[in-house]
Design an enzyme around this catalytic site. Structure first.
Site, short mmCIF file in Angstrom:
data_model
loop_
_atom_site.label_atom_id
_atom_site.label_comp_id
_atom_site.label_asym_id
_atom_site.label_seq_id
_atom_site.Cartn_x
_atom_site.Cartn_y
_atom_site.Cartn_z
N ALA A 98 0.88 -1.18 0.00
CA ALA A 98 0.00 0.00 0.00
C ALA A 98 0.92 1.23 0.00
CB ALA A 98 -0.88 -0.02 1.24
N GLY A 147 0.56 -4.83 0.96
CA GLY A 147 -0.67 -4.85 0.16
C GLY A 147 -0.50 -5.55 -1.19
N GLU A 164 -0.89 -9.09 -0.42
CA GLU A 164 -2.31 -9.29 -0.11
C GLU A 164 -3.14 -9.38 -1.39
OE1 GLU A 164 -2.10 -5.98 2.72
OE2 GLU A 164 -2.97 -7.34 4.19
N GLU A 215 5.05 -4.78 7.26
CA GLU A 215 4.23 -3.83 8.03
C GLU A 215 4.68 -3.62 9.48
OE1 GLU A 215 3.02 -5.90 5.80
OE2 GLU A 215 1.29 -5.04 4.79
N1 CAA Z 1 4.57 3.22 -1.02
C1 CAA Z 1 4.93 4.39 -1.59
N2 CAA Z 1 6.04 4.53 -2.34
C2 CAA Z 1 6.81 3.43 -2.52
C3 CAA Z 1 6.48 2.19 -1.94
C4 CAA Z 1 5.30 2.11 -1.16
N3 CAA Z 1 4.88 0.97 -0.61
N4 CAA Z 1 7.43 1.30 -2.28
C5 CAA Z 1 8.32 1.96 -3.05
N5 CAA Z 1 7.94 3.25 -3.19
C6 CAA Z 1 8.61 4.32 -3.94
C7 CAA Z 1 9.84 4.82 -3.18
O1 CAA Z 1 9.45 5.77 -2.20
C8 CAA Z 1 10.64 5.42 -4.31
O2 CAA Z 1 10.11 6.67 -4.62
P1 CAA Z 1 11.08 7.97 -4.79
O3 CAA Z 1 11.93 7.62 -5.96
O4 CAA Z 1 10.11 9.08 -5.05
O5 CAA Z 1 11.83 8.07 -3.52
C9 CAA Z 1 10.35 4.48 -5.48
O6 CAA Z 1 9.14 3.80 -5.15
C10 CAA Z 1 11.42 3.43 -5.70
O7 CAA Z 1 11.63 2.73 -4.48
P2 CAA Z 1 13.06 2.57 -3.77
O8 CAA Z 1 13.96 3.69 -4.16
O9 CAA Z 1 12.82 2.34 -2.32
O10 CAA Z 1 13.56 1.24 -4.50
P3 CAA Z 1 14.60 0.18 -3.91
O11 CAA Z 1 14.96 -0.72 -5.04
O12 CAA Z 1 15.69 0.84 -3.17
O13 CAA Z 1 13.76 -0.68 -2.83
C11 CAA Z 1 11.82 -1.84 -2.01
C12 CAA Z 1 12.67 -1.46 -3.24
C13 CAA Z 1 12.61 -2.81 -1.12
C14 CAA Z 1 10.55 -2.53 -2.51
C15 CAA Z 1 11.48 -0.56 -1.20
O14 CAA Z 1 10.93 0.40 -2.10
C16 CAA Z 1 10.51 -0.76 -0.09
O15 CAA Z 1 10.89 -1.27 0.97
N6 CAA Z 1 9.23 -0.35 -0.28
C17 CAA Z 1 8.24 -0.39 0.74
C18 CAA Z 1 7.73 -1.81 0.94
C19 CAA Z 1 6.71 -1.88 2.08
O16 CAA Z 1 7.01 -1.59 3.22
N7 CAA Z 1 5.47 -2.29 1.75
C20 CAA Z 1 4.42 -2.44 2.72
C21 CAA Z 1 3.63 -1.19 2.80
S1 CAA Z 1 2.50 -1.21 4.15
C22 CAA Z 1 1.12 -2.00 3.58
O17 CAA Z 1 1.08 -2.53 2.49
C23 CAA Z 1 -0.02 -1.97 4.54
C24 CAA Z 1 -1.19 -2.82 4.20
O18 CAA Z 1 -1.16 -4.03 4.31
C25 CAA Z 1 -2.44 -2.21 3.84
#
Ligand code: CAA
Length: 260
Positions: free
Chosen positions: A66, A111, A114, A134
């Site tokens: 998400a 998400g 999910e 999360e």
């Molecule tokens: N939400 C918003 N933006 C996201 C995102 C997310 N879940 N995942 C990645 N992005 C964005 C980053 O912020 C980045 O944007 P900017 O260039 O503007 O900074 C862009 O996508 C590229 O990402 P990274 O630079 O981080 O890429 P990376 O290769 O270094 O890492 C990754 C990849 C490991 C997937 C890392 O992006 C990451 O950890 N993302 C978050 C994953 C996460 O925590 N997901 C769970 C979200 S909580 C949820 O889903 C709750 C629920 O159940 C409802």
């Protein structure tokens, strides 16, 4: 219908829905969730659509969760509503008669995992990665992940994955039974399409009722599930496709199903 964050491509009864928000690794913000809900609802009503494949744009991510930027600003009540909207999408996928295959081409996190778990089964690239980060963000999976993962692979493995926030490689997701089959990145979509075509060649109501029996039966006591299955089995004898399917077998020819 025009979508800003989705590519919807129909070919021969198979529709590929690609989540196309590459700048944020296809993460699910409110707009993507609403577009997915709208697209899937419409596709399920379209009798020409026999199977749907959901995938992510680009090579890096299926869906990286998400949208954290959107969630970071939410109040407690807004977060509850956001979770319910995501869950409504996942439950829609369960309720649809059309089978939905997840083709996971990269990160399927939070998400994103999910969404994949809500689909009827998952095919993945050998390079895909799975996890629920999360708890590292101070929250829990909110789009049905705690429920669907524990039902799929059991509470012990689900607990290990969710409590640790660990990201696991595709090979482990396969061994744990999250993923049905692994393919090279190039083979993933062709193989998903091959299976989709096989399903599309079967009686559509048979496939839809089988999905109904599996999804709803999981929430019933076994004997109730058996009764539900028998009811659906009986109803199918009111269709031309049942007569066609059995008639074709007895006449040693291939069946031509009409979905009626
Ligand atoms: N939400 C918003 N933006 C996201 C995102 C997310 N879940 N995942 C990645 N992005 C964005 C980053 O912020 C980045 O944007 P900017 O260039 O503007 O900074 C862009 O996508 C590229 O990402 P990274 O630079 O981080 O890429 P990376 O290769 O270094 O890492 C990754 C990849 C490991 C997937 C890392 O992006 C990451 O950890 N993302 C978050 C994953 C996460 O925590 N997901 C769970 C979200 S909580 C949820 O889903 C709750 C629920 O159940 C409802």
């Amino acid at each position: 219908m025009e979508f800003k964050n989705l590519l919807v491509e129909n070919n021969d009864g198979i529709t590929i829905v690609t989540i196309n928000r590459r700048e944020a690794l296809n993460s699910l913000n409110s707009a993507v969730i609403a577009e997915l809900e709208c697209a899937l609802y419409e596709l399920d009503l379209d009798e020409a659509v026999k199977v749907i494949i959901i995938t992510g744009a680009g090579e890096k991510a299926f869906v990286a969760g998400a949208d954290i930027k959107e969630m970071a600003e939410l109040s407690s009540f807004e977060a509850h509503d956001f979770a319910r909207r995501g869950q409504r999408l996942m439950l829609l996928i369960n309720r649809m008669h059309t089978p939905v295959i997840a083709a996971v081409n990269g990160y399927a996190l939070g998400g994103g995992l999910e969404l994949a778990l809500a689909c009827d089964f998952i095919y993945a690239s050998e390079k895909a990665k799975f996890g629920f980060p999360e708890v590292g963000l101070g929250v829990i999976p909110g789009f049905g992940g705690t429920q669907n993962l524990a039902r799929l692979i059991g509470p012990n493995r689900a607990s290990e994955l969710i409590f640790s926030g660990r990201i696991i490689p595709a090979a482990k997701a396969y061994v744990w039974g999250i993923v049905n089959e692994l393919f090279s990145p190039e083979e993933l979509l062709p193989k998903a399409l091959e299976t989709a075509r096989e399903i599309a060649g079967k009686a559509p109501r048979g496939v839809g009722y089988a999905k109904d029996a599996i999804v709803n039966g999981l929430n019933m006591a076994k004997e109730d599930g058996f009764r539900y299955e028998a009811s659906l089995f009986g109803v199918l004898f009111a269709t031309g496709d049942q007569r066609e399917g059995m008639g074709a077998f007895l006449e040693k020819r291939s069946a031509a199903f009409k979905g009626k």
